[in-house]
Design a protein around this motif. Structure first.
Motif, PDB file in Angstrom:
ATOM      1  N   GLN A 152       0.806  -1.219   0.000  1.00  0.00           N
ATOM      2  CA  GLN A 152       0.000   0.000   0.000  1.00  0.00           C
ATOM      3  C   GLN A 152       0.845   1.278   0.000  1.00  0.00           C
ATOM      4  N   ASP A 230       4.111   0.570   4.525  1.00  0.00           N
ATOM      5  CA  ASP A 230       2.870   0.069   5.116  1.00  0.00           C
ATOM      6  C   ASP A 230       2.356  -0.980   4.146  1.00  0.00           C
ATOM      7  N   GLU A 273       4.896  -1.447   8.578  1.00  0.00           N
ATOM      8  CA  GLU A 273       3.568  -1.475   9.193  1.00  0.00           C
ATOM      9  C   GLU A 273       2.734  -2.611   8.594  1.00  0.00           C
ATOM     10  N   ASP A 274       1.954  -3.244   9.449  1.00  0.00           N
ATOM     11  CA  ASP A 274       1.022  -4.297   9.025  1.00  0.00           C
ATOM     12  C   ASP A 274       1.612  -5.265   7.998  1.00  0.00           C
ATOM     13  N   ASP A 300      -1.129  -1.538  12.800  1.00  0.00           N
ATOM     14  CA  ASP A 300      -2.209  -0.576  12.517  1.00  0.00           C
ATOM     15  C   ASP A 300      -3.538  -1.331  12.569  1.00  0.00           C
ATOM     16  N   LEU A 323       0.362   1.980  15.634  1.00  0.00           N
ATOM     17  CA  LEU A 323      -0.104   3.172  14.929  1.00  0.00           C
ATOM     18  C   LEU A 323      -1.293   3.743  15.691  1.00  0.00           C
ATOM     19  N   LYS A 325      -4.446   6.162  15.497  1.00  0.00           N
ATOM     20  CA  LYS A 325      -5.398   6.930  14.695  1.00  0.00           C
ATOM     21  C   LYS A 325      -6.613   7.168  15.575  1.00  0.00           C
ATOM     22  N   LYS A 376       2.900   9.852  10.653  1.00  0.00           N
ATOM     23  CA  LYS A 376       2.631   9.470   9.268  1.00  0.00           C
ATOM     24  C   LYS A 376       1.555  10.390   8.756  1.00  0.00           C
TER      25      LYS A 376
END
Ligand code: PGA
Ligand code: ZN
Length: 399
Positions: A152, A230, A273-274, A300, A323, A325, A376
């Motif tokens: 991604q 990511d 990430e992930d 995440d 992460l 959010k 990020k």
């Protein structure tokens, strides 16, 4: 004391509607904030409702518990009222979008009443001296751009930058350098939802482009720039295939772990990430065991800013960072609790935007307030630069 909460539908960066909140206080304090929105959302995130439903539900259930009841400066009481008004674990009654917009707007109103900048209100007098290094999304695909990379996000990580401002401009320069390299190769350079280039290249080619671009810019600027990923691997994982689908190639979990570990070694990745599916604590633990001393392995979709899921990860040794959010969990209080649990257990907490954003810059303040090592928040584009430029202003204000 809060005397008014106004909610409205506004546009986000994808052209979708999102929720904006205004919070007003008795002493003339004012705060305004808007909810972001994900595309590659984790299965365990708090629920975003259609904005008009979220607004109607919040007007009915939440606003009566806030107006003349809660103090904007007392974040836990505001967020507690939102939780009580909703009554569910995932904010499915008033919507995490209404909740997070009100929560962040209340924090801004609280800061306004104090006459302090938001990062100072949230971070307090014992806030550290460090500034977060922006991770800049430079090449991407997945759910953010079709027909581009399977991974991604390829993120520039200017780890040697002497200042926030140098880091922000370094990422923009890497983004610009990738555009030149694409041009040289006669590749089209459309952009994904976060402003990253979304060329029709293989993941292997994207690694090469990143390697070359960060090396060129590091040479020019004279400080170290790494890069990271990511992988958003929950989107790659297919139950029926029992593996990670990269076009015609399907990798088993063991192969995925080998692949990521090899990329960490080969490209000296600063951040991943992930890398595995959002349910695979075991796979995360194995990968962390292998390369966790060389790089950040960040959860995440795995953790979704949720203390219970983070505690499971800590118990399993899965990842070494989380992460953050706020809209994944619904309030700033919940986000702070996750950051605190992470830090107590030696996990880094990285603050993040979503693919759907507004010019709201709350996360820049949150990252500074909580001493996040990284933030990020993209590289270019108005809704991304709103946060990056705010970071530059905060750094000037605070040093
Ligand atoms: P999202 O993507 O906002 O679309 O979920 C960002 C991310 O996965 O980090
Ligand atoms: Zn992600």
């Amino acid at each position: 004391r809060i005397t008014g909460v106004r909610l409205r539908r506004i546009l986000d960066s994808r052209g979708n509607a999102t929720v904006e909140a205004d919070v007003l206080t008795e002493s003339g304090g004012f705060g305004r904030a808007a909810a972001p929105s994900g595309a590659s959302t984790g299965e365990y995130e708090a629920l975003e409702l259609p904005p008009s439903e979220a607004i109607a539900a919040a007007r009915k259930h939440a606003i009566p518990r806030l107006v003349d009841e809660a103090f904007a400066g007392d974040q836990r009481s505001v967020d507690g009222a939102l939780r009580a008004a909703d009554g569910t674990d995932d904010f499915s009654e008033i919507g995490a979008n209404s909740a997070v917009a009100i929560s962040m707007a209340a924090a801004k109103a609280g800061a306004d009443v104090l006459g302090a900048p938001l990062y100072q209100h949230l971070g307090g007098a014992f806030r550290g001296e460090n500034f977060p290094i922006p991770l800049g999304n430079v090449i991407g695909g997945g759910e953010h751009a079709k027909e581009a990379t399977h991974i991604q996000e390829f993120l520039a990580a200017p780890v040697g930058a002497p200042s926030v401002s140098d880091a922000v401009f370094a990422n923009a320069q890497v983004h610009g350098r990738v555009s030149e390299l694409l041009d040289e190769r006669d590749l089209p350079a459309g952009k994904g939802d976060e402003g990253a280039w979304a060329p029709p290249v293989s993941d292997a080619e994207a690694f090469d482009l990143m390697e070359e671009a960060v090396a060129d810019v590091a040479d020019d600027l004279g400080f170290e720039i790494k890069f990271g990923l990511d992988m958003a691997a929950a989107e790659l994982y297919d139950d029926e295939e029992d593996g990670y689908v990269y076009g015609d190639d399907v990798k088993s979990t063991a192969e995925q772990i080998d692949y990521v570990a090899d990329m960490v070694e080969e490209y000296d990745l600063a951040y991943v990430e992930d890398p595995l599916d959002e349910d695979d604590y075991e796979g995360f633990a194995e990968l962390t065991d292998r390369v966790g001393d060389q790089t950040l392995i960040c959860g995440d979709d795995l953790f979704v800013t949720n203390v219970a899921r983070l505690q499971d990860g800590i118990d399993a040794g899965a990842a070494n960072s989380i992460l953050i959010k706020p809209n994944q969990i619904g309030t700033l209080t919940d986000a702070f609790d996750a950051i605190e649990l992470a830090n107590r257990n030696g996990y880094d907490a990285v603050v993040s935007h979503r693919s759907g954003e507004t010019t709201d810059a709350t996360i820049a303040h949150l990252a500074v307030a909580t001493d996040a090592p990284f933030i990020k928040t993209g590289t270019v584009g108005g809704e991304r630069t709103a946060k990056l430029n705010e970071l530059i202003r905060i750094a000037e204000d605070a040093t």
